[in-house]
Enzyme design. Sequence first.
Site, PDB file in Angstrom:
ATOM      1  N   LYS A   1       0.846  -1.203   0.000  1.00  0.00           N
ATOM      2  CA  LYS A   1       0.000   0.000   0.000  1.00  0.00           C
ATOM      3  C   LYS A   1       0.879   1.250   0.000  1.00  0.00           C
ATOM      4  CE  LYS A   1      -3.814  -2.371   2.284  1.00  0.00           C
ATOM      5  NZ  LYS A   1      -4.508  -2.716   3.536  1.00  0.00           N
TER       6      LYS A   1
ATOM      7  N   GLN B   1      -4.468  -1.258   9.736  1.00  0.00           N
ATOM      8  CA  GLN B   1      -4.407  -2.583   9.115  1.00  0.00           C
ATOM      9  C   GLN B   1      -5.032  -3.629  10.056  1.00  0.00           C
ATOM     10  OE1 GLN B   1      -3.277  -3.375   5.947  1.00  0.00           O
ATOM     11  NE2 GLN B   1      -4.003  -5.444   6.388  1.00  0.00           N
TER      12      GLN B   1
ATOM     13  N   ASP C   1     -10.692   3.299   4.567  1.00  0.00           N
ATOM     14  CA  ASP C   1     -11.209   1.966   4.258  1.00  0.00           C
ATOM     15  C   ASP C   1     -12.734   1.925   4.171  1.00  0.00           C
ATOM     16  OD1 ASP C   1      -9.272   0.041   3.734  1.00  0.00           O
ATOM     17  OD2 ASP C   1      -8.777  -0.230   5.851  1.00  0.00           O
TER      18      ASP C   1
END
Length: 301
Positions: free
Chosen positions: A54, A98, A121
């Site tokens: 990422k 994460q 997200d």
Amino acid sequence: MSARIIDGKGFAAGLRQRVAGYAADLKARTGTVPGLAVILVGDDPASAVYVRNKEKALESAGLHSFDHRLPHDTAQADLLRLIDSCNRDPAVHGILVQLPLPKHIDTPTVLAAIAPEKDADGFHVTNAGLLATGRPGVVPCTPLGCLMLLRDVLGRNLAGKRALVIGRSTIVGRPMAQLLLGADCTVTMAHSRTRDLDIECSHADILIAAVGRPEMVRGDWIKRGATVIDVGMNRIPPDCGSAGGGRLVGDVHYAEAAEVAGAITPVPGGVGPMTIACLLVNTLAAACRQAGQPVPEEALP
Ligand code: NDP
């Protein structure tokens, strides 16, 4: 019939380039460089690889990435303090924690601490609620990527298509179904308690598989000409006999499905690359909104 292979890898590469162009334009107009805070707690090797990928993608598109690596035994209160400081930092437009988090940390509490407008997200309940009420805010990356691929294959207008989503997780299945509903599809959701899944599949013009069971969906379940999006990423261990050695496979039996479907995503090279590309899209869109600038149309669901 031999299905068209949906090149998610190629589409994602083009999308990342376009994000880089939009980001350069935003910087030239306002001085704003989209920035994402990436928070990794613990030393799970798979998570570390995801995070590195990422960060590389962000940098290659000219976006800032602010890395926060915390030890496995980080107290929840310290993690919440870090999120609070990212929420208040004007250089940070998006925040990604994460997952999975270590067991002593309550994931819903942590996700709820992220400011909804910085929730890169799209997992915050506010963003889930906006999507469910037909006013999407930040949309989770994987379903957003699936929708982009569908529109690339079928055109923007998906109205009236019968769509089946297998899987009802909050990160893939549920938001995917909401997006398809928002696109005026007739949506059915299936899960582990669904009866006659093969019959449900046989009605679907659009089939999304997000289950986590290798090659579960067989070719003879699929409607001829359907568009099949395989979200599943399942690693088949090398000692698994006839299933092959250490392969990555989807939730759909690719070889069988490709004989019946009109179009299908491969695994790897289908949905996976779209997820990271859509993280860049969400970071860019957040930066545009926070800078009071219009969000590029293709970043909207
Ligand atoms: P979850 O485990 O959270 O959800 C799986 C869903 O599948 C559940 O809703 C479950 O039903 C349903 N399910 C399980 N067994 C069956 C069955 N036999 N028949 C019908 N439905 C079933 O998984 P995720 O949504 O997180 O991920 C799904 C897959 O997608 C995984 O392979 C994952 O690796 C992959 N993935 C890929 C991404 C990418 O970038 N390509 C990103 C995210 C995920 P129930 O709710 O009843 O338990």
